[in-house]
Design an enzyme around this catalytic site. Structure first.
Site, short mmCIF file in Angstrom:
data_model
loop_
_atom_site.label_atom_id
_atom_site.label_comp_id
_atom_site.label_asym_id
_atom_site.label_seq_id
_atom_site.Cartn_x
_atom_site.Cartn_y
_atom_site.Cartn_z
N GLY A 87 0.82 -1.20 0.00
CA GLY A 87 0.00 0.00 0.00
C GLY A 87 0.85 1.25 0.00
O GLY A 87 2.08 1.21 0.07
N ARG A 90 3.85 6.07 2.04
CA ARG A 90 4.28 7.46 2.23
C ARG A 90 3.65 8.38 1.20
O ARG A 90 4.19 9.45 0.91
CB ARG A 90 5.80 7.55 2.19
CG ARG A 90 6.41 7.09 0.88
CD ARG A 90 7.92 6.97 0.99
NE ARG A 90 8.48 6.52 -0.27
CZ ARG A 90 9.31 7.26 -1.02
NH1 ARG A 90 9.66 8.46 -0.64
NH2 ARG A 90 9.79 6.79 -2.15
N ARG A 180 -2.27 -1.08 -9.89
CA ARG A 180 -1.10 -1.93 -10.10
C ARG A 180 -1.52 -3.39 -10.22
O ARG A 180 -2.62 -3.76 -9.79
CB ARG A 180 -0.13 -1.76 -8.92
CG ARG A 180 0.20 -0.30 -8.59
CD ARG A 180 0.67 -0.16 -7.14
NE ARG A 180 0.81 1.23 -6.74
CZ ARG A 180 1.97 1.90 -6.71
NH1 ARG A 180 3.08 1.29 -7.06
NH2 ARG A 180 2.02 3.16 -6.33
N ASP A 245 3.95 -4.77 -7.54
CA ASP A 245 3.32 -3.53 -7.09
C ASP A 245 3.88 -2.31 -7.82
O ASP A 245 3.38 -1.20 -7.63
CB ASP A 245 3.46 -3.36 -5.57
CG ASP A 245 4.91 -3.38 -5.12
OD1 ASP A 245 5.58 -4.40 -5.34
OD2 ASP A 245 5.38 -2.38 -4.54
N ASN A 246 4.90 -2.52 -8.64
CA ASN A 246 5.46 -1.44 -9.45
C ASN A 246 5.17 -1.62 -10.93
O ASN A 246 5.87 -1.06 -11.77
CB ASN A 246 6.98 -1.34 -9.24
CG ASN A 246 7.33 -0.87 -7.85
OD1 ASN A 246 6.54 -0.20 -7.19
ND2 ASN A 246 8.52 -1.21 -7.39
#
Length: 480
Positions: A87, A90, A180, A245-246
């Protein structure tokens, strides 16, 4: 005139389990580093003129009217290992804007403070990674490669603790979306079919309105990633952290942590300090993309009526990625070599050049740029061992003759496909080191130069040059 964002927030209307609603955490003393006004205009965002007010806005101290701030949840495979909850640790998405042409974009603050997904992190960013992402994402856009964009960068007036005490910063990232592969994985792992269906419908409506169902989305994602990875490799780009996730469903490059551009060509080049086994090496990127897309296919299976038939269908589709990539990659290479027609032996000609670059220490960008000029034999000057190029040049010229294209047309075409300037790693490091000391002039110069990467300009010759051995960057870091 007050700042105005044309918000229309559709992701925020999805069920609450997709995100946590929250505002950015204010910072002490924001200062404006850069604001990308051409991008703001493209997005239909109206910005004021006061640097102080813009710094407050892009630091997250002021939330613009119409925003629906939230942190997204997702999962993912990181270096092949499964993480069931990741998740935005930041980052806070302010919302979605609809540009004058109808295109929809997320606006997100990176370094906006702790979220429920911070996993023991402080939720902040330091100046180095913020400048790196600003520089590289805008350079990628100028190179014509699908990418997230940088709308602004600010300092926070606060210190963040990494390997040392570092100045804090916030980046405003713009993306076609932040959906993603890992977003799909998150809900699939929880067997939340309703959420998966909602995510599928949202993603198709947003990115691929002409496709139908899970099969259509998988097909579109396979093609988008094949095209993207081919474009990466065409400029010597190594992402460095191709976790699921990228990988975006939009087909944009996202997350520039340990990324780098090759100087001297090496097929298995790795820069990232955390990629100890070369999983995400330059030449491995197509295979990793296919692996990631297999994880997407797996996540989509619960939405298919016949699981066994779907496994067979999706396996065939993912196995077809290699052919899609080869088609895209060979097209990129033909364009870089000025080959107009498609002929047998073209790929081998291109691969022979790459092999000679690796054997002879050829600078990837400079070799192709020199081949694009009126004296292509000067490409040998970009080799540590110049003699290795001569036999290849003879074969290339013979191949060009078969296309019978005028020299001026060939040069113009090749120079539009082979940049004179890339964001070289050592120049980015110089920018960061200067900025840490409060000097942003090198940042401004480099970002200005990279706006026009396909033009040779003598005033930026130093930025085009291969690094000296003492300057070369051999390792990059996430910096998160």
């Amino acid at each position: 005139m007050p700042d105005a964002f044309p918000f229309d927030n559709t992701y925020a209307s999805l069920p609450d389990r997709f995100f946590t609603r929250m505002s950015p955490k204010p910072v002490a003393e924001p200062g404006l580093i850069a604001v990308n006004r051409p991008l703001a205009e493209r997005l239909g965002i109206t910005l004021g003129e006061s640097d102080a007010e813009l710094a407050q806005l892009f630091a997250g101290n002021v939330v613009p009217m119409g925003a629906a701030p939230l942190a997204q949840v997702y999962a993912g495979h990181q270096f092949g290992g499964w993480s069931q909850q990741l998740g935005d640790g930041r980052a806070v998405m302010l919302g979605e804007v609809v540009a004058p042409d109808g295109a929809r974009f997320d606006v997100q603050l990176k370094g906006a403070g702790q979220t429920p997904y911070s996993r023991m992190g402080d939720g902040r960013a330091w100046l180095g990674p913020v400048l790196r992402e600003y520089i590289v994402s805008e350079a990628m856009a100028a190179l014509g490669i699908p990418t997230t964009r940088a709308l602004a960068a600010v300092t926070t007036g606060e210190i963040v603790l990494r390997e040392a005490r570092m100045p804090g910063a916030v980046l405003t990232r713009v993306a076609a979306s932040h959906i993603r592969v890992g977003t799909f994985q998150y809900f699939a792992a929880r067997q939340d079919v309703d959420a998966l269906q909602a995510l599928l419908d949202h993603t198709i409506a947003r990115h691929y309105p002409d496709v139908d169902g899970p099969s259509g989305l998988l097909d579109a994602a396979l093609q988008a990633q094949a095209d993207l990875i081919a474009k990466w490799m065409g400029v010597g780009f190594i992402h460095g952290v191709m976790n699921t996730d990228n990988m975006t469903l939009s087909g944009e490059t996202i997350d520039y942590g340990p990324c780098a551009f090759m100087d001297t060509y090496e097929a298995n080049k790795v820069f990232s300090s955390i990629d100890q086994f070369g999983r995400y090496a330059y030449a491995q990127q197509p295979q990793i993309a296919a692996w990631n897309l297999a994880q997407l296919a797996t996540a989509l299976l619960p939405l298919m009526p016949d699981r066994d038939a779907a496994i067979e269908e999706f396996t065939e589709a993912v196995n077809g990625f290699a052919a899609r990539f080869d088609t895209a990659w060979h097209g990129v290479l033909r364009a870089k070599l000025g080959l107009v027609s498609e002929q047998e032996g073209d790929a081998q000609l291109a691969f022979d050049l790459l092999n000679r670059m690796e054997q002879g220490g050829g600078d990837f960008t400079q070799v192709f740029r020199a081949l694009s000029g009126p004296e292509p034999e000067r490409a040998a000057e970009a080799f540590a061992a110049p003699a290795v190029l001569a036999p290849w040049l003879k074969a290339w010229r013979a191949r060009l003759a078969r296309d019978n294209v005028a020299k001026a047309a060939r040069i113009a075409s090749m120079q539009a496909d082979n940049p004179a300037l890339i964001p070289r790693n050592h120049r980015i490091e110089e920018v960061i080191q200067a900025a840490v000391k409060g000097d942003f002039a090198p940042f401004e110069r480099l970002t200005t130069a990279l706006q026009d990467p396909f033009t040779d300009r003598p005033e930026f010759a130093d930025l085009q040059a291969t690094p000296a051995r003492s300057e070369a960057v051999t390792q990059t870091f996430c910096g998160t």
